[in-house]
Scaffold this active site. Structure first.
Site, short mmCIF file in Angstrom:
data_model
loop_
_atom_site.label_atom_id
_atom_site.label_comp_id
_atom_site.label_asym_id
_atom_site.label_seq_id
_atom_site.Cartn_x
_atom_site.Cartn_y
_atom_site.Cartn_z
N SER A 183 0.91 -1.11 0.00
CA SER A 183 -0.08 0.18 0.12
C SER A 183 0.85 1.31 0.01
CB SER A 183 -0.92 0.12 1.18
OG SER A 183 -0.20 0.23 2.40
N LYS A 188 0.86 4.80 6.82
CA LYS A 188 0.41 5.63 5.81
C LYS A 188 1.17 6.83 5.94
CE LYS A 188 -2.92 2.40 5.05
NZ LYS A 188 -2.92 1.68 3.77
#
Length: 255
Positions: free
Chosen positions: A69, A140
């Site tokens: 991701s 993230k």
């Protein structure tokens, strides 16, 4: 004179007595160095493990990247070093920071059930970067901080923060900033986070309709990813970004 008798007496007097030093030399039981060495090695190993766990818990934690991701910035199998002191002394996450956080209550509404012993062993292994992190841990990039208005997308398909378009050079090649349109204001004390591989990242966008709206509380941030520790070919500090340079602070916009 009986010389043979004299020699015999002389030989008897010079011979060691029974149970004297000659025997004790052979009967002496030495220490067992092998046993002591193994004991010392085990003790030193335990001390080193405890020291590493404490260092990992409070200062610098290895973190195994479990998914793609965050590609191309971070790849599957990378070991990164998370600086746990980055936000300990009054500093807060900034736009562009890559952070590890506990997604309980934001990305994960219910903590997965796990055997306590298994959880303890897995937690110790993941703290040393030897196993995948817990299902509630995520990595993230911070895109919006408290008070920011984050919009996707502008007329040219770019992300917009506080009215300014952002050129995200770190995005995965061929990815758009977002296939999902959104227009949000980040509440104070929280973060809006997104993965660099936008088409392969479940991030704040996927939790807009859930409790918390995909916002990550600042106090849930474990630390900032500052270094790549593995593989050796990519060893070094994690590169920063200038994508958010010049973004006006929220109070200037609202004022």
């Amino acid at each position: 004179m009986d010389t043979e008798a004299q020699h015999t007496e002389r030989d008897r007097s010079s011979a060691p007595e029974e149970g004297s030093g000659e025997r004790s030399r052979f009967m002496h039981v030495p220490d067992r160095p092998d046993t002591l060495s193994w004991g010392r090695a085990a003790f030193l190993g335990l001390l080193c493990t405890v020291a590493l766990l404490l260092f990992s818990a409070f200062v610098l934690q290895p973190f195994l990247i479990p998914s793609g991701s965050m590609e191309p910035t971070l790849r599957v199998g990378d070991r990164v070093l998370v600086n746990k002191l980055a936000y300990r002394f009054g500093s807060e996450p900034q736009r562009g920071d890559v952070v590890v956080f506990d997604g309980t209550g934001s990305f994960v509404q219910e903590t997965p059930a796990e055997n306590p012993v298994t959880a303890l062993l897995r937690g110790a292994a993941s703290s040393l970067g030897l196993a995948e992190p817990a299902e509630t841990d995520f990595v993230k990039r911070v895109v919006g901080v408290g008070g920011d208005r984050v919009v996707c997308c502008d007329k040219r398909g770019r992300l917009e923060v506080n009215g300014r378009s952002v050129h995200e050079e770190y995005l995965y090649p061929g990815d758009n900033p977002s296939e999902v349109a959104f227009d949000i204001v980040v509440p104070d004390g929280t973060l809006w986070v997104m993965g660099d591989h936008r088409s392969n990242s479940r991030d704040s966008r996927d939790h807009l309709g859930q409790p918390g709206g995909g916002m990550v509380p600042v106090d849930r941030v474990v630390g900032r990813v500052d270094w790549l520790g593995w593989p050796l070919g990519r060893l070094g500090p994690l590169g920063g970004t200038e994508a958010f340079t010049g973004i006006r602070p929220p109070d200037a916009i609202h004022g």
